[in-house]
Design an enzyme around this catalytic site. Structure first.
Site, mmCIF file in Angstrom:
data_model
loop_
_atom_site.group_PDB
_atom_site.id
_atom_site.type_symbol
_atom_site.label_atom_id
_atom_site.label_comp_id
_atom_site.label_asym_id
_atom_site.label_seq_id
_atom_site.Cartn_x
_atom_site.Cartn_y
_atom_site.Cartn_z
ATOM 1 C CB ALA B 21 -0.899 0.004 1.228
ATOM 2 C CG LEU B 22 1.638 5.493 -2.254
ATOM 3 C CD1 LEU B 22 2.977 4.882 -2.636
ATOM 4 C CD2 LEU B 22 1.014 6.207 -3.448
ATOM 5 C CG HIS B 23 -0.674 3.210 3.703
ATOM 6 N ND1 HIS B 23 -1.449 4.213 3.201
ATOM 7 C CD2 HIS B 23 -1.452 2.093 3.696
ATOM 8 C CE1 HIS B 23 -2.649 3.725 2.903
ATOM 9 N NE2 HIS B 23 -2.677 2.453 3.191
ATOM 10 C CB ALA B 24 4.415 4.340 6.599
ATOM 11 N N PRO B 26 6.757 3.411 1.916
ATOM 12 C CG PRO B 26 5.587 1.511 1.201
ATOM 13 C CD PRO B 26 5.931 2.300 2.419
#
Lengths: 136, 93
Positions: B21-24, B26
């Site tokens: 997922a595009l969180h934290a 990444p």
């Protein structure tokens, strides 16, 4: 991390050590390893509150080199921040920007900005702009 | 007739790896890479747009693993920016 490099540093002031350290950990993940994050959370005996000595030490470290941006959890933290600023030289004070920003979101935004080699003012602006940022 | 450089645009479509997922971390890698380009870059996902250089906007996309991202860049290094960011997304772990 107490060594200073060419990147703007962040100071996280909180009434809770867990909050300050948790935010630092999160910011580190997002911003990468180059940004120094100084934490001053909790009272002298480890309970909730602020520790003037820790705040002063953090501000002193952050005031070197490229300077630092100071974030707080609650408005009352400004009292201990102001007291600590009074202990610094004017040169040290000038390199610090105390911002009115949400602690987590402001630190994340400021951390990423600082990691790109941004100036102290650019980093401070990123933190304050976090006030208006929508989460979803 | 040469187009003004501000009209130069580039677009790439890329899917996040299924388990990223595009969180934290990444998201941080992505935004820091975007910051290295002069181009203006917009990322679209789930019907929402985000400035690729704003970590808070990118996080607000809530892009989960496997989500399709549209990367739209405009400016002098638009093509390089779009390509680099698409490659970065493809290599996220």
């Amino acid at each position: 991390m107490n060594e200073r490099n060419g990147y703007v540093a962040l100071v996280l002031v909180s009434h809770s050590a867990a909050i300050a350290e948790g935010v630092a950990e999160l910011v580190s993940q997002v911003a990468g390893p180059d940004v120094s994050i100084l934490t001053a959370g909790g009272g002298p005996d480890g309970t909730l509150g602020t520790d003037g000595g820790r705040v002063l030490e953090a501000l002193r470290t952050a005031s070197e080199g490229a300077g630092g941006v100071v974030l707080m959890d609650l408005g009352s933290s400004i009292l201990s921040v102001r007291a600590a600023l009074g202990e610094l030289s004017s040169e040290q004070r000038e390199r610090l920007a105390v911002v009115d920003a949400p602690l987590v979101e402001g630190a994340v935004a400021a951390g990423v900005t600082a990691s790109t080699g941004a100036t102290r003012d650019e980093t401070a602006l990123a933190a304050t702009q976090a006030r208006a940022a929508a989460k979803f | 007739m040469q187009q003004p450089s501000s009209d130069i645009g580039a677009e790439r479509l890329i899917c996040l790896p299924g388990d990223v997922a595009l969180h934290a971390r990444p998201a941080g890698l992505f935004v820091r890479a975007a910051a290295g380009f002069a181009a203006d870059v917009i990322v679209s996902a789930n019907g929402r747009d985000a400035n690729a250089k704003s970590i808070l906007e990118i996080l607000a996309l809530g892009a989960e693993g496997g989500a399709e991202l549209r990367i739209t860049a405009s400016g002098d290094d638009a093509a390089a920016a779009a390509d680099r960011l698409a490659d970065l997304v493809a290599e996220l772990r």
